[in-house]
Design a protein around this motif. Sequence first.
Motif, PDB file in Angstrom:
ATOM      1  N   PRO A   9       0.823  -1.210   0.000  1.00  0.00           N
ATOM      2  CA  PRO A   9       0.000   0.000   0.000  1.00  0.00           C
ATOM      3  C   PRO A   9       0.860   1.264   0.000  1.00  0.00           C
ATOM      4  O   PRO A   9       1.913   1.311   0.627  1.00  0.00           O
ATOM      5  CB  PRO A   9      -0.810  -0.116   1.283  1.00  0.00           C
ATOM      6  CG  PRO A   9      -0.017  -1.004   2.168  1.00  0.00           C
ATOM      7  CD  PRO A   9       0.719  -1.944   1.258  1.00  0.00           C
ATOM      8  N   VAL A  10       0.404   2.250  -0.734  1.00  0.00           N
ATOM      9  CA  VAL A  10       1.059   3.558  -0.795  1.00  0.00           C
ATOM     10  C   VAL A  10      -0.024   4.606  -0.573  1.00  0.00           C
ATOM     11  O   VAL A  10      -1.107   4.525  -1.152  1.00  0.00           O
ATOM     12  CB  VAL A  10       1.731   3.780  -2.166  1.00  0.00           C
ATOM     13  CG1 VAL A  10       2.405   5.145  -2.217  1.00  0.00           C
ATOM     14  CG2 VAL A  10       2.731   2.686  -2.460  1.00  0.00           C
ATOM     15  N   VAL A  11       0.262   5.595   0.278  1.00  0.00           N
ATOM     16  CA  VAL A  11      -0.701   6.653   0.557  1.00  0.00           C
ATOM     17  C   VAL A  11      -0.142   7.961   0.023  1.00  0.00           C
ATOM     18  O   VAL A  11       1.024   8.291   0.236  1.00  0.00           O
ATOM     19  CB  VAL A  11      -0.986   6.760   2.069  1.00  0.00           C
ATOM     20  CG1 VAL A  11      -1.964   7.880   2.354  1.00  0.00           C
ATOM     21  CG2 VAL A  11      -1.510   5.435   2.604  1.00  0.00           C
ATOM     22  N   TYR A  12      -0.995   8.705  -0.685  1.00  0.00           N
ATOM     23  CA  TYR A  12      -0.614  10.000  -1.259  1.00  0.00           C
ATOM     24  C   TYR A  12      -1.481  11.097  -0.660  1.00  0.00           C
ATOM     25  O   TYR A  12      -2.676  10.895  -0.443  1.00  0.00           O
ATOM     26  CB  TYR A  12      -0.842  10.004  -2.774  1.00  0.00           C
ATOM     27  CG  TYR A  12      -0.068   8.950  -3.519  1.00  0.00           C
ATOM     28  CD1 TYR A  12       1.256   9.164  -3.878  1.00  0.00           C
ATOM     29  CD2 TYR A  12      -0.654   7.744  -3.860  1.00  0.00           C
ATOM     30  CE1 TYR A  12       1.973   8.194  -4.557  1.00  0.00           C
ATOM     31  CE2 TYR A  12       0.042   6.766  -4.543  1.00  0.00           C
ATOM     32  CZ  TYR A  12       1.359   7.000  -4.887  1.00  0.00           C
ATOM     33  OH  TYR A  12       2.070   6.040  -5.560  1.00  0.00           O
ATOM     34  N   GLY A  13      -0.888  12.247  -0.428  1.00  0.00           N
ATOM     35  CA  GLY A  13      -1.657  13.426  -0.063  1.00  0.00           C
ATOM     36  C   GLY A  13      -2.143  14.073  -1.354  1.00  0.00           C
ATOM     37  O   GLY A  13      -1.338  14.433  -2.206  1.00  0.00           O
ATOM     38  N   MET A  62      -6.596  12.134   1.275  1.00  0.00           N
ATOM     39  CA  MET A  62      -5.551  11.165   0.968  1.00  0.00           C
ATOM     40  C   MET A  62      -6.087  10.119   0.005  1.00  0.00           C
ATOM     41  O   MET A  62      -7.287   9.859  -0.051  1.00  0.00           O
ATOM     42  CB  MET A  62      -5.063  10.503   2.239  1.00  0.00           C
ATOM     43  CG  MET A  62      -4.313  11.476   3.113  1.00  0.00           C
ATOM     44  SD  MET A  62      -3.778  10.705   4.606  1.00  0.00           S
ATOM     45  CE  MET A  62      -4.073  12.039   5.729  1.00  0.00           C
ATOM     46  N   LEU A  63      -5.188   9.549  -0.766  1.00  0.00           N
ATOM     47  CA  LEU A  63      -5.511   8.514  -1.725  1.00  0.00           C
ATOM     48  C   LEU A  63      -4.583   7.337  -1.454  1.00  0.00           C
ATOM     49  O   LEU A  63      -3.371   7.520  -1.348  1.00  0.00           O
ATOM     50  CB  LEU A  63      -5.293   9.024  -3.155  1.00  0.00           C
ATOM     51  CG  LEU A  63      -5.405   7.994  -4.272  1.00  0.00           C
ATOM     52  CD1 LEU A  63      -6.865   7.621  -4.469  1.00  0.00           C
ATOM     53  CD2 LEU A  63      -4.821   8.557  -5.556  1.00  0.00           C
ATOM     54  N   ALA A  64      -5.158   6.153  -1.315  1.00  0.00           N
ATOM     55  CA  ALA A  64      -4.359   4.957  -1.077  1.00  0.00           C
ATOM     56  C   ALA A  64      -4.467   4.045  -2.293  1.00  0.00           C
ATOM     57  O   ALA A  64      -5.528   3.919  -2.888  1.00  0.00           O
ATOM     58  CB  ALA A  64      -4.838   4.239   0.179  1.00  0.00           C
ATOM     59  N   ALA A  65      -3.352   3.432  -2.643  1.00  0.00           N
ATOM     60  CA  ALA A  65      -3.311   2.485  -3.757  1.00  0.00           C
ATOM     61  C   ALA A  65      -2.532   1.252  -3.317  1.00  0.00           C
ATOM     62  O   ALA A  65      -1.583   1.351  -2.539  1.00  0.00           O
ATOM     63  CB  ALA A  65      -2.645   3.119  -4.957  1.00  0.00           C
TER      64      ALA A  65
END
Length: 69
Positions: A9-13, A62-65
């Motif tokens: 998992p990667v979280v982006y602001g 936030m967006l998680a992928a």
Amino acid sequence: MREAGLRAPVVYGVEGPAWSALKAAEQHGGEGLAESRLFEAALAAARLAEPHPDLLAASSHMLAAATVA
């Protein structure tokens, strides 16, 4: 996300740390905001903050992928 069986998992602001300045400019006559220097500076700040997990909280969304395990 890992507990749900997802990998890496990667979280982006989404907005980055300067989102509040952009919102204030938009609310106070932000015509042409997308072309403004303020927008360019906020975009640069978001890109600079991206690799620093401690700065994620500075973004309002936030967006998680992740990938399926």
